[in-house]
Write an enzyme that holds these catalytic residues in place. Structure first.
Site, PDB file in Angstrom:
ATOM      1  N   PHE A 252       6.845  -1.776  -0.855  1.00 42.45           N
ATOM      2  CA  PHE A 252       6.389  -2.990  -1.558  1.00 42.45           C
ATOM      3  C   PHE A 252       7.319  -4.174  -1.303  1.00 42.45           C
ATOM      4  O   PHE A 252       7.550  -5.012  -2.161  1.00 42.45           O
ATOM      5  CB  PHE A 252       6.184  -2.713  -3.056  1.00 42.45           C
ATOM      6  N   GLY A 260      -3.411  -8.934  -4.689  1.00 44.34           N
ATOM      7  CA  GLY A 260      -4.714  -9.006  -5.372  1.00 44.34           C
ATOM      8  C   GLY A 260      -5.096  -7.649  -5.915  1.00 44.34           C
ATOM      9  O   GLY A 260      -4.231  -6.848  -6.255  1.00 44.34           O
ATOM     10  N   CYS A 263      -5.780  -4.508 -10.306  1.00 46.20           N
ATOM     11  CA  CYS A 263      -4.718  -4.071 -11.228  1.00 46.20           C
ATOM     12  C   CYS A 263      -3.593  -5.082 -11.433  1.00 46.20           C
ATOM     13  O   CYS A 263      -3.364  -5.516 -12.551  1.00 46.20           O
ATOM     14  CB  CYS A 263      -4.141  -2.754 -10.746  1.00 46.20           C
TER      15      CYS A 263
HETATM   16  C1  UGA Z   1      -1.758  -0.616  -7.883  1.00 51.86           C
HETATM   17  C2  UGA Z   1      -0.517   0.286  -7.983  1.00 51.86           C
HETATM   18  O1  UGA Z   1       0.161   0.349  -6.737  1.00 51.86           O
HETATM   19  C3  UGA Z   1      -0.890   1.696  -8.437  1.00 51.86           C
HETATM   20  O2  UGA Z   1       0.292   2.477  -8.635  1.00 51.86           O
HETATM   21  C4  UGA Z   1      -1.655   1.593  -9.748  1.00 51.86           C
HETATM   22  O3  UGA Z   1      -2.062   2.872 -10.207  1.00 51.86           O
HETATM   23  C5  UGA Z   1      -2.870   0.721  -9.557  1.00 51.86           C
HETATM   24  O4  UGA Z   1      -2.467  -0.581  -9.129  1.00 51.86           O
HETATM   25  C6  UGA Z   1      -3.586   0.653 -10.891  1.00 51.86           C
HETATM   26  O5  UGA Z   1      -3.017   0.104 -11.828  1.00 51.86           O
HETATM   27  O6  UGA Z   1      -4.650   1.259 -11.029  1.00 51.86           O
HETATM   28  P1  UGA Z   1      -3.674  -1.014  -6.027  1.00 51.86           P
HETATM   29  O7  UGA Z   1      -4.110  -2.159  -6.883  1.00 51.86           O
HETATM   30  O8  UGA Z   1      -4.685  -0.052  -5.541  1.00 51.86           O
HETATM   31  O9  UGA Z   1      -2.577  -0.116  -6.832  1.00 51.86           O
HETATM   32  O10 UGA Z   1      -2.981  -1.632  -4.763  1.00 51.86           O
HETATM   33  P2  UGA Z   1      -1.521  -1.720  -4.114  1.00 51.86           P
HETATM   34  O11 UGA Z   1      -1.436  -0.847  -2.950  1.00 51.86           O
HETATM   35  O12 UGA Z   1      -0.473  -1.568  -5.137  1.00 51.86           O
HETATM   36  O13 UGA Z   1      -1.544  -3.235  -3.596  1.00 51.86           O
HETATM   37  C7  UGA Z   1      -1.691  -4.336  -4.502  1.00 51.86           C
HETATM   38  C8  UGA Z   1      -1.520  -5.646  -3.789  1.00 51.86           C
HETATM   39  O14 UGA Z   1      -0.188  -5.822  -3.337  1.00 51.86           O
HETATM   40  C9  UGA Z   1      -2.384  -5.802  -2.541  1.00 51.86           C
HETATM   41  O15 UGA Z   1      -2.919  -7.101  -2.514  1.00 51.86           O
HETATM   42  C10 UGA Z   1      -1.422  -5.579  -1.391  1.00 51.86           C
HETATM   43  O16 UGA Z   1      -1.810  -6.215  -0.206  1.00 51.86           O
HETATM   44  C11 UGA Z   1      -0.169  -6.191  -1.963  1.00 51.86           C
HETATM   45  N1  UGA Z   1       1.082  -5.699  -1.345  1.00 51.86           N
HETATM   46  C12 UGA Z   1       1.480  -4.419  -1.503  1.00 51.86           C
HETATM   47  C13 UGA Z   1       1.869  -6.582  -0.613  1.00 51.86           C
HETATM   48  O17 UGA Z   1       1.526  -7.779  -0.449  1.00 51.86           O
HETATM   49  N2  UGA Z   1       3.027  -6.146  -0.075  1.00 51.86           N
HETATM   50  C14 UGA Z   1       3.462  -4.871  -0.223  1.00 51.86           C
HETATM   51  O18 UGA Z   1       4.543  -4.539   0.291  1.00 51.86           O
HETATM   52  C15 UGA Z   1       2.668  -3.984  -0.949  1.00 51.86           C
END
Ligand code: UGA
Length: 435
Positions: A252, A260, A263
């Site tokens: 992360f 986005g 969550c």
């Molecule tokens: C997130 C959490 O990671 C989960 O642990 C949690 O269970 C979930 O929300 C929830 O509350 O149900 P999710 O929304 O599926 O999961 O997506 P992520 O993989 O966390 O990514 C979220 C956003 O962060 C995306 O827009 C992604 O592109 C961005 N991101 C992620 C970054 O810009 N950089 C990173 O290094 C990682």
């Protein structure tokens, strides 16, 4: 064990299917009859790699059934998971808990014997206390136990995250329920998941604090990327250099567009508004929300700079429009802010996404879905790599692009600036110095 999942959205469906795969008897309940009928026919309403196979296998093995009959399903089960939505309240920032309390009311009329009632949905601190009050209206204290067991599944990686979680958090003030849940999760604990027994309120807060922290980590690296652009430093080096410190960790820390999904935007708002109710100002998270809201504007400004402020009639092609890869989810995707704005300014926008056409762009002038990667890119003036799908990681741009002057703005830093420049491509990325 006999489980009932109420709500067949992301959380309920994935968790229910995975629990059945671990050998439990699972009924997935939803009041949406059309959805249930589809699920009974093996049609999965969400895009999640690997889920359809798991559904088929467990339905075939008679461990997984779908129903719209909440009362009967609850009566047949010992453990009930509440997995309904907790969206942001319209016009506000706190969580709308009407679906949670609606289910609690129905449950209060269906407790034929002792049941463990678990919130898996993300709910603000003290929601478990409220559910308990609702259940106590029609039942005695020894008929149920209310537990918080938040999920930490990422869309697109949900099955893997379920099977190999870092931790399983169980918040309960009742020893018996805690023992039963430890047993339910024992196949994951033996594979290395840490079991974290805690109070119900703590479990509720662990979920919000975790999401808010991850959102903060992303926003932090995005802001550092802004500084890298001005100082001719590569943000990837910063992420590696910071991430190797085990106190920080490398995950992360990828700079990119605004975060986005369903969550982070919702949960960061909800935790600050819960804290406000307790007269606590979560100023760090509040500024994360602001910074993230501003991020799409900032990236749009870079688009304008790259195009030297000549947007009208420019052919702009988006690769990927979902909020991240391996999902068809458009909720709070930064493309929803960028594409309408570019269309308003007169650009001719095309987009290609491995999950297909998006209704969200239907109403915008000059925004078109391209059926293939090559038709999306061939005549573009500017290509924007918006989502980090594997499909976009090794494109032979030189072969596809017809226009030698095509500009490429890689918002996910998928390509090496050195190699792109060596290939005489006009390449821009995030936080790696401005050209
Ligand atoms: C997130 C959490 O990671 C989960 O642990 C949690 O269970 C979930 O929300 C929830 O509350 O149900 P999710 O929304 O599926 O999961 O997506 P992520 O993989 O966390 O990514 C979220 C956003 O962060 C995306 O827009 C992604 O592109 C961005 N991101 C992620 C970054 O810009 N950089 C990173 O290094 C990682």
């Amino acid at each position: 064990m006999k489980l009932c999942m109420i709500g067949t959205g992301y959380v309920g469906l994935v968790s229910g299917v995975c629990f059945s795969d671990l050998g439990n008897q699972v009924i997935c309940v939803d009041k949406d009859l059309t959805k249930i009928k589809k699920l009974q026919r093996g049609i999965i309403p969400i895009f999640e790699p690997g889920l359809d196979e798991l559904v088929k296998r467990n339905v075939r093995n008679k461990r997984l059934v779908f129903s719209n009959d909440l009362k009967n399903s609850v009566k047949k089960s010992d453990i009930i998971f509440i997995c309904v939505g907790t969206p942001t309240k319209k016009g506000g920032s706190n969580a709308d808990l009407s679906q949670i309390y609606g289910v609690a009311k129905e449950l209060s009329k269906s407790l034929n014997k002792f049941k463990i009632i678990i919130t898996k949905s993300t709910v603000p601190v003290t929601t478990g206390d409220e559910i308990e009050k609702i259940l106590l209206k029609n039942n005695s204290k020894n008929k149920f136990s209310v537990v918080s067991n938040p999920e930490f599944l990422r869309e697109g990686e949900a099955i893997r995250d379920f099977i190999y979680p870092d931790r399983v958090v169980v918040g309960s003030n009742d020893k018996k329920s805690n023992k039963i849940l430890k047993n339910l999760y024992s196949p994951l604990i033996t594979k290395g998941a840490k079991y974290v027994p805690t109070s119900r309120r703590a479990a509720e807060l662990i979920k919000y604090a975790s999401n808010a922290f991850l959102a903060t980590k992303i926003t932090f690296i995005n802001e550092i990327a802004n500084l890298c652009e001005k100082t001719n430093i590569n943000i990837d080096d910063i992420s590696i250099g910071m991430g190797l410190d085990q106190r920080i960790g490398s995950r992360f820390l990828r700079a990119g567009p605004a975060y986005g999904g369903s969550c982070f935007p919702k949960d960061t708002k909800a935790i600050t508004s819960t804290a406000d109710k307790f007269k606590i100002n979560l100023s760090v998270i509040k500024s994360v929300i602001k910074s993230n809201e501003n991020r799409s504007k900032l990236l749009l400004k870079r688009v304008y700079e790259i195009l030297k402020n000549k947007i009208k009639n420019k052919r702009i092609s988006f690769l990927g429009v979902t909020f991240k890869a391996n999902t068809d989810d458009m909720r709070d995707s930064s493309s929803l802010k960028m594409i309408p704005e570019l269309s308003k300014k007169g650009a001719i926008v095309k987009y290609f996404d491995p999950t297909g056409y998006k209704i969200e762009f239907k109403k915008f002038k000059n925004v078109q879905y391209a059926k293939s990667l090559s038709t999306c890119l061939d005549k573009a003036d500017l290509i924007i790599i918006h989502t980090e799908w594997n499909d976009f990681k090794s494109i032979d741009f030189k072969k596809i692009i017809k226009n030698k002057k095509t500009l490429i703005f890689d918002m996910r830093n998928l390509y090496s600036p050195q190699i792109m420049t060596k290939n005489k491509l006009n390449y821009f990325s995030v936080g790696r110095g401005l050209k």
